[in-house]
Design an enzyme around this catalytic site. Structure first.
Site, PDB file in Angstrom:
ATOM      1  N   LYS A 116       0.833  -1.211   0.000  1.00 22.09           N
ATOM      2  CA  LYS A 116       0.000   0.000   0.000  1.00 22.09           C
ATOM      3  C   LYS A 116       0.864   1.257   0.000  1.00 22.09           C
ATOM      4  CE  LYS A 116      -4.434  -1.594   1.641  1.00 22.09           C
ATOM      5  NZ  LYS A 116      -5.481  -1.501   2.667  1.00 22.09           N
ATOM      6  N   LYS A 198      -3.309 -11.132  -6.675  1.00 18.47           N
ATOM      7  CA  LYS A 198      -4.657 -11.389  -6.152  1.00 18.47           C
ATOM      8  C   LYS A 198      -5.675 -10.421  -6.772  1.00 18.47           C
ATOM      9  CE  LYS A 198      -5.239  -8.430  -2.163  1.00 18.47           C
ATOM     10  NZ  LYS A 198      -5.745  -8.171  -0.858  1.00 18.47           N
ATOM     11  N   LYS A 201      -9.869  -5.213  -4.649  1.00 19.85           N
ATOM     12  CA  LYS A 201     -10.822  -4.104  -4.758  1.00 19.85           C
ATOM     13  C   LYS A 201     -10.172  -2.843  -5.311  1.00 19.85           C
ATOM     14  CE  LYS A 201     -13.362  -4.551  -0.428  1.00 19.85           C
ATOM     15  NZ  LYS A 201     -12.566  -4.631   0.793  1.00 19.85           N
TER      16      LYS A 201
HETATM   17  P1  TYM Z   1     -10.523  -6.583   2.934  1.00 16.95           P
HETATM   18  O1  TYM Z   1     -11.768  -5.796   2.855  1.00 16.95           O
HETATM   19  O2  TYM Z   1      -9.351  -6.143   2.154  1.00 16.95           O
HETATM   20  O3  TYM Z   1     -10.800  -8.111   2.574  1.00 16.95           O
HETATM   21  C1  TYM Z   1     -11.881  -8.787   3.175  1.00 16.95           C
HETATM   22  C2  TYM Z   1     -11.654 -10.280   3.132  1.00 16.95           C
HETATM   23  O4  TYM Z   1     -11.554 -10.751   1.783  1.00 16.95           O
HETATM   24  C3  TYM Z   1     -10.390 -11.559   1.639  1.00 16.95           C
HETATM   25  N1  TYM Z   1      -9.880 -11.399   0.266  1.00 16.95           N
HETATM   26  C4  TYM Z   1      -9.656 -12.406  -0.590  1.00 16.95           C
HETATM   27  N2  TYM Z   1      -9.789 -13.739  -0.469  1.00 16.95           N
HETATM   28  C5  TYM Z   1      -9.470 -14.505  -1.548  1.00 16.95           C
HETATM   29  N3  TYM Z   1      -9.039 -14.007  -2.722  1.00 16.95           N
HETATM   30  C6  TYM Z   1      -8.890 -12.680  -2.890  1.00 16.95           C
HETATM   31  N4  TYM Z   1      -8.489 -12.181  -4.051  1.00 16.95           N
HETATM   32  C7  TYM Z   1      -9.200 -11.810  -1.789  1.00 16.95           C
HETATM   33  N5  TYM Z   1      -9.174 -10.463  -1.614  1.00 16.95           N
HETATM   34  C8  TYM Z   1      -9.583 -10.239  -0.352  1.00 16.95           C
HETATM   35  C9  TYM Z   1      -9.418 -11.013   2.681  1.00 16.95           C
HETATM   36  O5  TYM Z   1      -8.440 -11.969   3.008  1.00 16.95           O
HETATM   37  C10 TYM Z   1     -10.364 -10.718   3.832  1.00 16.95           C
HETATM   38  O6  TYM Z   1     -10.628 -11.899   4.579  1.00 16.95           O
HETATM   39  N6  TYM Z   1      -7.782  -6.470   6.943  1.00 16.95           N
HETATM   40  C11 TYM Z   1      -9.026  -7.130   6.559  1.00 16.95           C
HETATM   41  C12 TYM Z   1     -10.219  -6.514   7.228  1.00 16.95           C
HETATM   42  C13 TYM Z   1     -10.204  -6.676   8.707  1.00 16.95           C
HETATM   43  C14 TYM Z   1     -10.332  -7.876   9.421  1.00 16.95           C
HETATM   44  C15 TYM Z   1     -10.279  -7.528  10.802  1.00 16.95           C
HETATM   45  C16 TYM Z   1     -10.482  -9.206   9.030  1.00 16.95           C
HETATM   46  C17 TYM Z   1     -10.077  -5.664   9.614  1.00 16.95           C
HETATM   47  N7  TYM Z   1     -10.139  -6.182  10.870  1.00 16.95           N
HETATM   48  C18 TYM Z   1     -10.364  -8.493  11.790  1.00 16.95           C
HETATM   49  C19 TYM Z   1     -10.557 -10.175  10.034  1.00 16.95           C
HETATM   50  C20 TYM Z   1     -10.504  -9.810  11.391  1.00 16.95           C
HETATM   51  C21 TYM Z   1      -9.129  -7.109   5.033  1.00 16.95           C
HETATM   52  O7  TYM Z   1      -8.294  -7.589   4.377  1.00 16.95           O
HETATM   53  O8  TYM Z   1     -10.199  -6.568   4.488  1.00 16.95           O
END
Ligand code: TYM
Length: 338
Positions: A116, A198, A201
């Protein structure tokens, strides 16, 4: 007879941009069955979104859209607490205490922070670096045992474990030490155009990702353009180094059509990529359309969503207050007398 205490599950998604098929297959979809067995809390982590520049009105819209999406994907507010992170102020408060436990060196080494920082070189703010500490706070606040996430978040959950163990060693047992729950095949859905990276978003190229709000025509168009392979051998083979694109599409197909990858390989044996890609599109569309219809219906009932969020925050607050009071006591802060 004593009531059985269910183990706790916590996870969240950021309301940043549009939720992708990767978020769905890697995370949200896998949360639904957990509701039967565990005490689940699912959060829309709006404070995390602020680590990259947001348009306030869009953030508000994305947050409510995501709450509706959670329910449309099968999360049941009667079984799980669904809430918005900023509604439970203990998340930010515990993050401050954990900031005093986490080391700058370990935060500097986080892959996501490095990525990032590269992508947002003009805005490498402290929040971006502290992102994993806030995530640790989300998890530890609820004495969470399991964290269902995609592969890209494993490093953050590992850091959370280290922070919990360090705190427990310094101040005596306080936090449960959580574990990751990874889905077998959906844990890393790849970009359609660059299938070694990957699906994200924040990808600036909309054609590289499928979002949960994409229309049937858009899904079909994006999948037709998806990169397949660099050789000329038109075969659907999974896990071949020269075919990461085909492998990714087979994976998506198997998850959406509910067949094994081996069954999918057989099904498309001797067929061209055109037929294969159309079948992947059909399978994805069949998953997305009912979710989209339900999300739309839910968004037209704001009172219902507000009620769900009120209940969710209430349950979350009760647990969070208890943990934070314990933490404050352990580190030597004096409770306010009322
Ligand atoms: P975020 O919003 O970036 O992603 C949310 C979830 O989606 C999964 N993910 C994927 N899984 C498979 N293939 C992909 N291409 C892919 N892109 C995203 C991420 O692994 C995630 O599970 N930091 C976290 C948000 C968060 C969180 C937490 C999660 C904040 N606090 C506490 C668990 C527990 C995140 O990546 O959000």
């Amino acid at each position: 007879m004593a009531e059985e205490v269910k183990k706790r599950v916590f996870s969240g998604v950021q309301p940043t941009g549009k939720v992708t098929l990767g978020n769905y297959l890697g995370a949200i979809r896998n949360w639904t069955p957990l509701q039967e067995q565990y005490d689940c809390l699912f959060c829309v982590v709006d404070l995390h979104s602020l680590t990259v520049t947001q348009v306030p009105a869009e953030l508000r819209k994305n947050t409510l859209d995501l709450v509706a999406l959670y329910i449309a994907c099968g999360l049941d507010p009667d079984k799980s607490a669904l809430f918005i992170q900023s509604h439970v102020h203990e998340h930010a408060e515990l993050a401050w205490i954990l900031d005093t436990i986490a080391y700058v060196g370990e935060l500097n080494r986080m892959t996501q922070f490095k990525d990032k920082s590269r992508k947002h070189a003009d805005n490498i703010n402290m929040g971006l670096m502290n992102y994993p500490v806030l995530m640790a706070s989300d998890i530890l606040l609820y004495q969470t045992e399991y964290v269902p996430v995609g592969k890209d978040q494993v490093q953050h959950v590992e850091l959370t474990r280290n922070i919990a163990e360090r705190f427990n060693a310094r101040y005596s047992d306080t936090f449960a030490v959580p574990q990751c729950l990874l889905s077998k095949s959906g844990n890393s859905i790849k970009s359609l155009l660059e299938p070694t990276a990957k699906m994200s978003k924040s990808d600036p190229n909309d054609n590289a990702i499928i979002t949960l709000t994409d229309s049937a025509d858009t899904v079909r168009r994006k999948l037709r353009r998806a990169v397949t392979d660099s050789d000329t051998d038109v075969r659907c083979v999974h896990s071949s180094p020269s075919k990461p694109g085909v492998s990714n599409l087979l994976n998506i197909y198997s998850l959406c059509a509910d067949v094994t990858v081996e069954e999918a390989e057989k099904q498309f044996e001797g067929k061209g990529y055109g037929v294969f890609k159309d079948a992947v599109a059909d399978a994805v569309i069949a998953v997305l359309e009912p979710i989209q219809a339900e999300q739309k219906r839910l968004l037209s009932d704001k009172a219902y969503l507000e009620n769900v969020l009120g209940q969710g925050a209430e349950k979350a607050s009760r647990i969070a207050q208890k943990t934070l009071a314990k933490v404050y006591r352990k580190v030597g802060l004096i409770p306010r007398v009322r």
